[in-house]
Design a protein around this motif. Structure first.
Motif, short mmCIF file in Angstrom:
data_model
loop_
_atom_site.label_atom_id
_atom_site.label_comp_id
_atom_site.label_asym_id
_atom_site.label_seq_id
_atom_site.Cartn_x
_atom_site.Cartn_y
_atom_site.Cartn_z
N ARG A 82 52.11 91.39 58.10
CA ARG A 82 52.58 90.29 59.15
C ARG A 82 53.49 89.21 58.36
O ARG A 82 53.62 88.44 58.68
N LEU A 83 53.59 89.29 57.27
CA LEU A 83 54.80 88.24 56.36
C LEU A 83 53.99 87.20 56.04
O LEU A 83 54.55 86.20 55.67
N VAL A 84 52.30 87.42 55.52
CA VAL A 84 51.81 86.48 55.23
C VAL A 84 51.64 86.51 53.73
O VAL A 84 51.07 87.48 53.23
N TYR B 14 60.35 83.10 61.01
CA TYR B 14 59.74 84.27 62.17
C TYR B 14 58.33 83.07 63.00
O TYR B 14 57.74 83.82 63.71
N GLY B 15 58.13 81.69 62.24
CA GLY B 15 56.96 81.20 62.19
C GLY B 15 56.16 81.74 62.62
O GLY B 15 55.19 81.28 63.30
N GLN B 16 55.92 83.16 61.89
CA GLN B 16 54.29 82.97 61.79
C GLN B 16 52.88 82.91 60.81
O GLN B 16 52.04 83.23 60.68
N LEU B 17 53.66 81.77 60.35
CA LEU B 17 52.58 80.85 59.33
C LEU B 17 52.61 79.29 59.60
O LEU B 17 53.56 78.49 60.32
N THR B 18 51.28 79.15 59.94
CA THR B 18 51.13 78.17 61.01
C THR B 18 50.55 76.90 59.92
O THR B 18 50.72 77.30 58.99
N ASP B 19 50.82 75.72 60.38
CA ASP B 19 50.88 74.05 59.44
C ASP B 19 49.46 74.90 59.11
O ASP B 19 49.77 73.97 57.98
N GLU B 20 48.27 74.61 59.76
CA GLU B 20 46.85 75.19 59.09
C GLU B 20 46.21 76.10 58.31
O GLU B 20 46.12 75.84 56.56
N SER B 21 46.91 77.34 58.23
CA SER B 21 47.64 78.40 57.27
C SER B 21 48.27 78.21 55.58
O SER B 21 48.31 78.52 54.76
N VAL B 22 49.13 77.43 55.81
CA VAL B 22 49.94 76.96 54.87
C VAL B 22 49.82 75.92 54.17
O VAL B 22 49.20 75.93 53.15
N LEU B 23 48.75 75.32 55.10
CA LEU B 23 47.78 74.35 54.15
C LEU B 23 46.47 74.61 53.92
O LEU B 23 45.80 73.96 52.96
N ARG B 24 46.22 75.48 53.99
CA ARG B 24 44.75 76.33 52.86
C ARG B 24 45.11 76.59 51.75
O ARG B 24 46.02 77.25 50.78
#
Length: 109
Positions: A73-75, A99-109
């Motif tokens: 998923r390119l995470v 591709y916008g696969q990362l949300t702000d929340e997931s980046v801040l974790r």
């Protein structure tokens, strides 16, 4: 109709610059290398699939690169030594979210 190819012929545009006081950089990879250098970066974690033109520019700037993998998923699959930890001030993490696969929340974790 005149075709101009895959670029805009800025030298033929008239008028004033919108932000005349800004630093003028000609390529995205140049801007990335300039930022990393000016921010004091000595080491950067980069995704393995990052464009070679970008990694070449970072290498030419004398910055050490450490590759990391991504899943289907390119995470980012960050190495254990940095996952969930605060990086030293001279170490950066290059996150590519094309591709916008990362949300702000997931980046801040």
């Amino acid at each position: 109709m005149k075709e101009i190819g895959g670029y805009l012929e800025f030298e033929h545009l008239g008028g004033r610059e919108y932000y005349p006081g800004l630093l003028k950089l000609n390529l995205g990879r140049t801007a990335i290398a300039w930022y990393l250098t000016s921010a004091g970066c000595r080491t950067v974690y980069v995704p393995r699939y990052l464009c070679e033109s970008v990694t070449d520019a970072i290498r030419l700037a004398g910055i050490r690169m450490i590759p990391y993998s991504v899943d289907e998923r390119l995470v980012p699959q960050l190495p254990a030594e940095i996952a969930g930890k605060k990086l030293p001030p001279d170490t950066f993490l290059f996150l590519l979210n094309s591709y916008g696969q990362l949300t702000d929340e997931s980046v801040l974790r």
